[in-house]
Design an enzyme around this catalytic site. Structure first.
Site, PDB file in Angstrom:
ATOM      1  N   LYS A 119       0.864  -1.191   0.000  1.00  0.00           N
ATOM      2  CA  LYS A 119       0.000   0.000   0.000  1.00  0.00           C
ATOM      3  C   LYS A 119       0.894   1.233   0.000  1.00  0.00           C
ATOM      4  O   LYS A 119       1.433   1.639   1.023  1.00  0.00           O
ATOM      5  CB  LYS A 119      -0.926   0.024   1.226  1.00  0.00           C
ATOM      6  CG  LYS A 119      -2.049   1.017   1.036  1.00  0.00           C
ATOM      7  CD  LYS A 119      -2.420   1.806   2.254  1.00  0.00           C
ATOM      8  CE  LYS A 119      -1.491   2.909   2.629  1.00  0.00           C
ATOM      9  NZ  LYS A 119      -1.349   4.030   1.688  1.00  0.00           N
ATOM     10  N   LYS A 139      -0.642   7.868  -0.845  1.00  0.00           N
ATOM     11  CA  LYS A 139      -1.585   8.347  -1.864  1.00  0.00           C
ATOM     12  C   LYS A 139      -0.947   9.381  -2.796  1.00  0.00           C
ATOM     13  O   LYS A 139      -1.383   9.549  -3.925  1.00  0.00           O
ATOM     14  CB  LYS A 139      -2.848   8.924  -1.224  1.00  0.00           C
ATOM     15  CG  LYS A 139      -2.628  10.098  -0.303  1.00  0.00           C
ATOM     16  CD  LYS A 139      -3.958  10.538   0.301  1.00  0.00           C
ATOM     17  CE  LYS A 139      -3.794  11.608   1.365  1.00  0.00           C
ATOM     18  NZ  LYS A 139      -2.871  11.283   2.464  1.00  0.00           N
ATOM     19  N   SER A 172       5.600   7.844   9.454  1.00  0.00           N
ATOM     20  CA  SER A 172       5.793   8.676  10.648  1.00  0.00           C
ATOM     21  C   SER A 172       5.645   7.850  11.923  1.00  0.00           C
ATOM     22  O   SER A 172       4.945   6.828  11.944  1.00  0.00           O
ATOM     23  CB  SER A 172       4.768   9.801  10.645  1.00  0.00           C
ATOM     24  OG  SER A 172       3.473   9.253  10.661  1.00  0.00           O
ATOM     25  N   GLU A 184       9.776   1.241  10.407  1.00  0.00           N
ATOM     26  CA  GLU A 184      10.814   2.237  10.070  1.00  0.00           C
ATOM     27  C   GLU A 184      10.142   3.589  10.201  1.00  0.00           C
ATOM     28  O   GLU A 184       9.344   3.982   9.344  1.00  0.00           O
ATOM     29  CB  GLU A 184      11.307   2.020   8.632  1.00  0.00           C
ATOM     30  CG  GLU A 184      12.078   0.738   8.414  1.00  0.00           C
ATOM     31  CD  GLU A 184      13.453   0.750   9.054  1.00  0.00           C
ATOM     32  OE1 GLU A 184      13.950   1.839   9.424  1.00  0.00           O
ATOM     33  OE2 GLU A 184      14.029  -0.333   9.205  1.00  0.00           O
ATOM     34  N   LEU A 185      10.439   4.308  11.274  1.00  0.00           N
ATOM     35  CA  LEU A 185       9.644   5.497  11.604  1.00  0.00           C
ATOM     36  C   LEU A 185      10.459   6.791  11.443  1.00  0.00           C
ATOM     37  O   LEU A 185      11.475   6.800  10.775  1.00  0.00           O
ATOM     38  CB  LEU A 185       9.077   5.332  13.018  1.00  0.00           C
ATOM     39  CG  LEU A 185       8.308   4.015  13.221  1.00  0.00           C
ATOM     40  CD1 LEU A 185       7.811   3.876  14.649  1.00  0.00           C
ATOM     41  CD2 LEU A 185       7.154   3.877  12.244  1.00  0.00           C
ATOM     42  N   ARG A 221      19.822  15.878   0.404  1.00  0.00           N
ATOM     43  CA  ARG A 221      19.433  14.722  -0.395  1.00  0.00           C
ATOM     44  C   ARG A 221      17.909  14.636  -0.344  1.00  0.00           C
ATOM     45  O   ARG A 221      17.306  14.768   0.709  1.00  0.00           O
ATOM     46  CB  ARG A 221      20.073  13.476   0.219  1.00  0.00           C
ATOM     47  CG  ARG A 221      19.659  12.182  -0.413  1.00  0.00           C
ATOM     48  CD  ARG A 221      20.568  11.062   0.108  1.00  0.00           C
ATOM     49  NE  ARG A 221      20.040   9.760  -0.231  1.00  0.00           N
ATOM     50  CZ  ARG A 221      19.477   8.935   0.642  1.00  0.00           C
ATOM     51  NH1 ARG A 221      19.377   9.266   1.917  1.00  0.00           N
ATOM     52  NH2 ARG A 221      19.022   7.768   0.261  1.00  0.00           N
ATOM     53  N   CYS A 271      13.933  10.594   6.018  1.00  0.00           N
ATOM     54  CA  CYS A 271      13.944  10.281   7.449  1.00  0.00           C
ATOM     55  C   CYS A 271      15.359  10.421   8.003  1.00  0.00           C
ATOM     56  O   CYS A 271      15.553  10.648   9.187  1.00  0.00           O
ATOM     57  CB  CYS A 271      13.428   8.870   7.669  1.00  0.00           C
ATOM     58  SG  CYS A 271      14.307   7.671   6.678  1.00  0.00           S
ATOM     59  N   GLU A 308      10.552  16.724  13.164  1.00  0.00           N
ATOM     60  CA  GLU A 308      11.124  16.468  11.844  1.00  0.00           C
ATOM     61  C   GLU A 308      10.747  17.622  10.930  1.00  0.00           C
ATOM     62  O   GLU A 308       9.555  17.904  10.763  1.00  0.00           O
ATOM     63  CB  GLU A 308      10.463  15.206  11.281  1.00  0.00           C
ATOM     64  CG  GLU A 308      11.313  14.000  11.301  1.00  0.00           C
ATOM     65  CD  GLU A 308      10.680  12.846  10.546  1.00  0.00           C
ATOM     66  OE1 GLU A 308       9.487  12.566  10.753  1.00  0.00           O
ATOM     67  OE2 GLU A 308      11.401  12.207   9.772  1.00  0.00           O
ATOM     68  N   SER A 319      22.829   5.229   3.851  1.00  0.00           N
ATOM     69  CA  SER A 319      21.989   4.206   3.222  1.00  0.00           C
ATOM     70  C   SER A 319      22.786   3.310   2.290  1.00  0.00           C
ATOM     71  O   SER A 319      23.569   3.799   1.472  1.00  0.00           O
ATOM     72  CB  SER A 319      20.864   4.875   2.426  1.00  0.00           C
ATOM     73  OG  SER A 319      20.177   5.768   3.263  1.00  0.00           O
TER      74      SER A 319
HETATM   75  P1  NAP Z   1       2.809   8.860   7.113  1.00  0.00           P
HETATM   76  O1  NAP Z   1       1.825   9.952   7.092  1.00  0.00           O
HETATM   77  O2  NAP Z   1       3.021   8.138   8.375  1.00  0.00           O
HETATM   78  O3  NAP Z   1       2.353   7.851   5.970  1.00  0.00           O
HETATM   79  C1  NAP Z   1       3.093   6.702   5.657  1.00  0.00           C
HETATM   80  C2  NAP Z   1       2.168   5.669   5.069  1.00  0.00           C
HETATM   81  O4  NAP Z   1       1.191   5.328   6.039  1.00  0.00           O
HETATM   82  C3  NAP Z   1       1.398   6.140   3.844  1.00  0.00           C
HETATM   83  O5  NAP Z   1       1.254   5.063   2.967  1.00  0.00           O
HETATM   84  C4  NAP Z   1       0.065   6.551   4.431  1.00  0.00           C
HETATM   85  O6  NAP Z   1      -1.006   6.496   3.527  1.00  0.00           O
HETATM   86  C5  NAP Z   1      -0.100   5.489   5.501  1.00  0.00           C
HETATM   87  N1  NAP Z   1      -1.027   5.872   6.546  1.00  0.00           N
HETATM   88  C6  NAP Z   1      -1.318   7.101   7.019  1.00  0.00           C
HETATM   89  N2  NAP Z   1      -2.240   7.025   7.990  1.00  0.00           N
HETATM   90  C7  NAP Z   1      -2.547   5.709   8.136  1.00  0.00           C
HETATM   91  C8  NAP Z   1      -3.436   4.981   8.966  1.00  0.00           C
HETATM   92  N3  NAP Z   1      -4.211   5.595   9.851  1.00  0.00           N
HETATM   93  N4  NAP Z   1      -3.472   3.651   8.837  1.00  0.00           N
HETATM   94  C9  NAP Z   1      -2.705   3.026   7.939  1.00  0.00           C
HETATM   95  N5  NAP Z   1      -1.847   3.649   7.116  1.00  0.00           N
HETATM   96  C10 NAP Z   1      -1.762   4.977   7.222  1.00  0.00           C
HETATM   97  O7  NAP Z   1       4.235   9.334   6.632  1.00  0.00           O
HETATM   98  P2  NAP Z   1       4.614  10.155   5.322  1.00  0.00           P
HETATM   99  O8  NAP Z   1       4.251  11.571   5.580  1.00  0.00           O
HETATM  100  O9  NAP Z   1       4.086   9.497   4.105  1.00  0.00           O
HETATM  101  O10 NAP Z   1       6.187   9.954   5.278  1.00  0.00           O
HETATM  102  C11 NAP Z   1       7.049  10.698   6.007  1.00  0.00           C
HETATM  103  C12 NAP Z   1       7.440   9.984   7.295  1.00  0.00           C
HETATM  104  O11 NAP Z   1       8.027   8.739   6.976  1.00  0.00           O
HETATM  105  C13 NAP Z   1       8.482  10.737   8.070  1.00  0.00           C
HETATM  106  O12 NAP Z   1       8.181  10.694   9.433  1.00  0.00           O
HETATM  107  C14 NAP Z   1       9.760   9.978   7.774  1.00  0.00           C
HETATM  108  O13 NAP Z   1      10.766  10.127   8.741  1.00  0.00           O
HETATM  109  C15 NAP Z   1       9.247   8.593   7.691  1.00  0.00           C
HETATM  110  N6  NAP Z   1      10.187   7.741   6.951  1.00  0.00           N
HETATM  111  C16 NAP Z   1      10.929   6.844   7.658  1.00  0.00           C
HETATM  112  C17 NAP Z   1      11.862   6.044   6.995  1.00  0.00           C
HETATM  113  C18 NAP Z   1      12.696   5.043   7.756  1.00  0.00           C
HETATM  114  O14 NAP Z   1      13.280   4.181   7.112  1.00  0.00           O
HETATM  115  N7  NAP Z   1      12.795   5.103   9.078  1.00  0.00           N
HETATM  116  C19 NAP Z   1      12.020   6.163   5.621  1.00  0.00           C
HETATM  117  C20 NAP Z   1      11.263   7.097   4.935  1.00  0.00           C
HETATM  118  C21 NAP Z   1      10.337   7.879   5.619  1.00  0.00           C
HETATM  119  P3  NAP Z   1      -1.593   7.850   2.884  1.00  0.00           P
HETATM  120  O15 NAP Z   1      -0.568   8.349   1.980  1.00  0.00           O
HETATM  121  O16 NAP Z   1      -2.803   7.421   2.188  1.00  0.00           O
HETATM  122  O17 NAP Z   1      -1.870   8.782   4.026  1.00  0.00           O
END
Ligand code: NAP
Length: 498
Positions: A195, A198, A250, A271-272, A299, A305, A402, A462
């Site tokens: 998944k 979006k 997140s 992975e948050l 980058r 993250c 962040e 990475s």
């Molecule tokens: P996000 O809002 O947490 O969304 C991540 C994924 O979760 C998306 O596919 C999102 O779908 C889905 N999601 C959101 N709400 C959900 C719910 N209630 N139930 C199930 N799935 C849900 O994060 P983001 O804004 O896309 O990405 C940025 C975050 O990712 C940052 O915090 C970053 O640090 C983290 N990140 C971490 C790593 C790592 O390896 N540690 C790598 C990359 C990014 P929708 O798009 O439909 O909302």
């Protein structure tokens, strides 16, 4: 089809293909090897550089999700029984195809994510590497055999695929976050439902087509694009056929999903978020530190993250470091990602830009000095100027959250102990960076920093062959390396008497 002239398998070519800048990308759901429409209609994909809709993709409902779980469960026994060498060869073909089509995938990512083409090109190749690495790891699924201390029997431990796996990915690295999960899952013998976020569904669908073309059997990789991540994921996690959740996103959403997964005691890898400190000591090579800072900060336009979120610089070298970093940041060319020469594209959406703007505004109200940038340019698209803030007061919100944008806040420190205390003063623990020419200090500080990964005199950590992941509230488990494969297995202990 991704590349002009490249043939996809007949059964996955449907009318649901859209052509974007010369790239044909599927726009349907992939369930059981068939592309289909979503029961919830469609959702638009927005180009962050123009704020226009690029196309529409299928919007999956929770019922579609249960169909995908069914397809993955049906495909599981045969895939788990497929010889590891064969699974590895399919992944190897996927690697070759991804590499051949890296330019097209890069352009697709720029269109839906906004990142600069140079960032997208390196991500396209980096993401392909996960297929190569796990093609090689598929044949290294190990176990152990020991003699029981009593001598009465043998203790045999084998690793088996954990089973149907739900993979949830963010928008910031639309290709790499998908391949970093699909690669090890398939190598271990698991079937998956991906998944994607979006904002970036097209890249995920393109990766899925490549896997099908590489020979992944129907139902082994399913993809659901949706506007209703919450209900759709909840339905999948409540289904006892799902045995694994691998999530990247997140910390806030991660916590929510861990609670849901607890109901069915589903195996989780998380992975948050991160809040990476970047430490520059007074014995650092300052030019190297500025080079590293540019990579660690910029980058992917700061939307990583692993992005350096807080620069702690020794007071003796802080003025020089700040001046050099400011000159480099101010020289970056901001523009649409596809334009030649663009260094920094737009942020992914309006909310992300508003958050960045508000963090900068609050920091300056708290007393930080703007050395460059500090505002959004007056143009269409979700752009934000590269920004350096100096003398950011300890306790400012920008140091706790962040940023996820092109903003570098600088704080000065006086001693090594103070730097370590400041760096560790966060709930996050993904990655930390440090610059010093004293090896003893580098290793002492690396051991004291609370993070899953440390960049020593390097602005990037990475690598598909390295264990990627965080401590504290930055996550559970590791991706990449051999550990990434183990996350998709369960250990079975067989007590043997012979
Ligand atoms: P996000 O809002 O947490 O969304 C991540 C994924 O979760 C998306 O596919 C999102 O779908 C889905 N999601 C959101 N709400 C959900 C719910 N209630 N139930 C199930 N799935 C849900 O994060 P983001 O804004 O896309 O990405 C940025 C975050 O990712 C940052 O915090 C970053 O640090 C983290 N990140 C971490 C790593 C790592 O390896 N540690 C790598 C990359 C990014 P929708 O798009 O439909 O909302």
């Amino acid at each position: 089809m991704i590349a002009p002239g490249s043939a996809l398998q007949e059964d996955i070519v449907t009318a649901d293909l859209t052509t974007l800048a010369g790239i044909e990308a599927p726009t349907g759901l992939l369930i059981g090897g068939q592309w289909s429409t979503g029961r919830a209609g469609t959702l638009p994909v927005i180009n962050p550089a123009t704020e226009d809709a690029l196309t529409e993709v299928a919007d999956a409902s929770p019922e579609d999700a249960i169909d995908a779980v069914g397809a993955a469960a049906q495909a599981l026994p045969a895939w788990a029984a497929t010889p590891p060498r064969e699974r590895g060869e399919i992944l190897r073909r996927a690697f070759e195809l991804m590499k051949q089509r890296s330019e097209q995938i890069a352009r697709l990512m720029v269109l839906e994510n906004g990142k600069a083409l140079k960032d997208a090109r390196s991500e396209a190749l980096y993401s392909a590497e996960f297929f190569r690495w796990y093609a090689e790891e598929a044949v290294r699924i190990d176990g152990s055999l020991t003699i029981a201390p009593s001598g009465a029997n043998r203790i045999m431990a084998i690793r088996q695929p954990v089973g149907v796996s739900v993979l949830i990915t963010p928008w910031n690295f639309p290709a790499a976050m998908a391949t970093r999960k699909i690669g090890p899952a398939l190598a271990a013998g698991c079937t998956v439902i991906l998944k994607p976020a979006k904002e970036t569904p097209l890249t995920a669908l393109a990766v899925a087509s490549i896997l099908a073309e590489a020979g992944v059997p129907d139902g082994v990789v399913n993809v659901l694009t949706t506007n209703k991540a919450g209900p759709l994921t909840q339905a999948m996690l409540a289904d006892p056929r799902v045995r694994k959740l691998s999530f990247t996103g997140s910390t806030e959403v991660g916590r929510l999903l861990l609670k849901q997964a607890a109901e069915t005691v589903t195996n989780c890898s998380m992975e948050l978020g991160g809040n990476a400190p970047f430490l520059v000591f007074d014995d650092a090579d300052l030019d190297a530190a500025v080079d590293g800072a540019m990579v660690a900060k910029m980058r992917n336009g700061g939307e990583a993250c692993t992005a350096a979120n807080r620069f702690y610089v020794h007071e003796r070298v802080a003025d020089e470091f700040a001046a050099k970093l400011t000159a480099r940041m101010a020289a970056l060319r901001v523009g649409p990602g596809l334009d030649d020469g663009t260094d920094l594209g737009p942020l992914v959406n309006s909310d992300t830009r508003s958050k960045v703007a508000s963090l900068v505004e609050t920091a300056t109200q708290d007393g930080a000095a703007v050395l460059t940038g500090g505002h959004a340019p007056d143009r269409l698209g979700y752009f934000y100027q590269p920004t350096v803030l100096d003398r950011v007061p300890a306790g400012a919100g920008i140091l706790a959250e962040e940023i996820f944008g092109p903003v570098a806040p600088i704080v000065r420190f006086a001693s090594q102990d103070e730097a370590i205390t400041l760096a560790n003063d966060t709930e996050y623990g993904l990655v930390s960076y440090l610059y010093s020419q004293d090896l003893r200090r580098c290793l002492q500080v690396a051991e004291a920093l609370e993070a899953g990964m440390i960049g020593v005199n390097r602005g990037v950590v990475s690598d598909p062959a390295a264990p990627f992941g965080g401590v504290k509230q930055s996550g559970l488990g590791r991706e990449g390396a051999h550990e990434g494969l183990v996350e998709f297995t369960e250990t079975k202990y067989i007590a043997v008497d012979w």
